[in-house]
Write an enzyme that holds these catalytic residues in place. Structure first.
Site, mmCIF file in Angstrom:
data_model
loop_
_atom_site.group_PDB
_atom_site.id
_atom_site.type_symbol
_atom_site.label_atom_id
_atom_site.label_comp_id
_atom_site.label_asym_id
_atom_site.label_seq_id
_atom_site.Cartn_x
_atom_site.Cartn_y
_atom_site.Cartn_z
ATOM 1 N N PRO A 162 0.771 -1.241 0.000
ATOM 2 C CA PRO A 162 0.000 0.000 0.000
ATOM 3 C C PRO A 162 0.804 1.293 0.000
ATOM 4 C CG PRO A 162 0.095 -0.875 2.219
ATOM 5 C CD PRO A 162 0.878 -1.824 1.362
ATOM 6 N N CYS A 163 2.116 1.199 -0.047
ATOM 7 C CA CYS A 163 2.890 2.427 0.166
ATOM 8 C C CYS A 163 2.698 3.477 -0.925
ATOM 9 C CB CYS A 163 4.367 2.115 0.350
ATOM 10 S SG CYS A 163 5.123 1.333 -1.079
#
Lengths: 216, 109
Positions: free
Chosen positions: A165-166
């Site tokens: 998800p970064c």
């Protein structure tokens, strides 16, 4: 540099609820599951697919079985064994499971997924790569371990593949900012899933796009 | 293979799998920091897929392989890569055209 659009957990749950509402209307198979202590939950969908890309249902295995046919056909599919006889060679039918969880640390939704053959053999990461749509392959192959990792599901405690998800804020922010300009309420989950889903073989029917814009 | 702006309206007919109905008019709009295309209006074969459009815009804007491009309808929803433009036009087109927003991103790591 644009200010990032973060998603609170309550808002996450609200968008998931709206998303599931539409899923129920079109029989797309998403449902909400809560953890044992009910403090948090996640969206979940299971679907079955033949390795060469044809999609069939596999009746009798689970009440959660759904197909991913185009929306016009989804509601007409007969759950009849005779319809799927040719497609049920056990090694060729794959069960995909998709979970949408909320990440407190990144304040974004995260896509967890796993796949297995009907006899229980899990899909390897390599097998998953082969299911990735052509247009994403080049980019993913340049650094697959940066993008898809294997982690323990925060609620189930089982190993799942995770789309990291970064970078979520990076691709969500322009979309959200752009929609705000014209005062359109966007369902974050619908937009996000429409973007990340195809990367791992999950395609949302177009009707979600219309539903999302109607939920004012 | 990709010609200059003078042949814009014929571009996307090259390589299409036969003609199936009249091409649809598409208006491309940039989102965020994405470069704006000099030519925004295109006539596209109905059978052209989103993936095909993405490849085309990436080449036109000279994006590098590490840059991802997303296309949206309704400014919020990214259709599947194999979705056909004709279908999108029928669902989301208005005033005789389909408006598609596109956005560049380094998304995948």
């Amino acid at each position: 540099m644009e200010e990032d659009e973060f998603l609170g957990e309550k808002t996450f749950q609200h968008y998931c609820a709206e998303f599931i509402k539409h899923s129920q209307q079109i029989g797309d198979g998403w449902e909400w599951r809560t953890s044992k202590d009910c403090s948090d939950g996640y969206m979940c969908k299971i679907h079955f697919q033949i390795k060469n890309g044809t999609v069939v249902s596999y009746p009798g295995t689970s009440t959660h079985v759904q197909t991913c046919l185009p929306m016009e056909e989804a509601l007409e599919l007969p759950l009849d064994d005779s319809e799927v006889t040719e497609a049920t060679a056990a090694t060729e039918v794959i069960k995909y499971e998709y979970h949408v969880l909320y990440s407190c640390s990144y304040q974004v939704p995260v896509l967890y997924f796993r796949a297995s053959f009907l006899d229980g053999r899990p899909f390897s990461l390599k097998d998953i790569w082969e299911g990735v749509h052509e247009c994403y392959k080049t980019r993913l192959q340049q650094g697959p371990w940066d993008t898809i990792t294997q982690q323990e599901h925060p609620i189930l405690g089982q190993p799942f593949f995770v789309l990291h998800p970064c970078k979520t804020n990076e691709f969500m922010t322009p979309v959200l900012k752009n929609s705000r300009k014209i005062n359109r309420n966007v369902n974050y989950i619908t937009s996000w899933l429409s973007i990340v889903g195809p990367v791992v073989g999950l395609n949302l029917p177009l009707s979600y796009a219309r539903a999302a814009s109607q939920n004012e | 293979m990709w010609c200059g702006p003078g042949l814009t309206s014929n571009f996307l007919r090259v390589g299409a799998r036969g003609i199936s109905g009249a091409p649809v008019d598409i208006l491309l709009k940039a989102v965020g920091d994405t470069p704006i295309m000099k030519t925004k209006k295109w006539a596209v074969e109905r059978t052209r897929t989103i993936q095909g459009l993405i490849d085309f815009i990436k080449k036109f804007l000279k994006l590098v392989a590490s840059e991802q491009l997303f296309i949206y309808v309704n400014q919020s929803f990214a259709p599947s890569p194999d979705q056909e433009v004709g279908t999108l036009y029928e669902c989301f087109g208005s005033d005789g055209k389909l408006v598609l927003h596109y956005c560049k991103s380094q998304a995948w790591g």
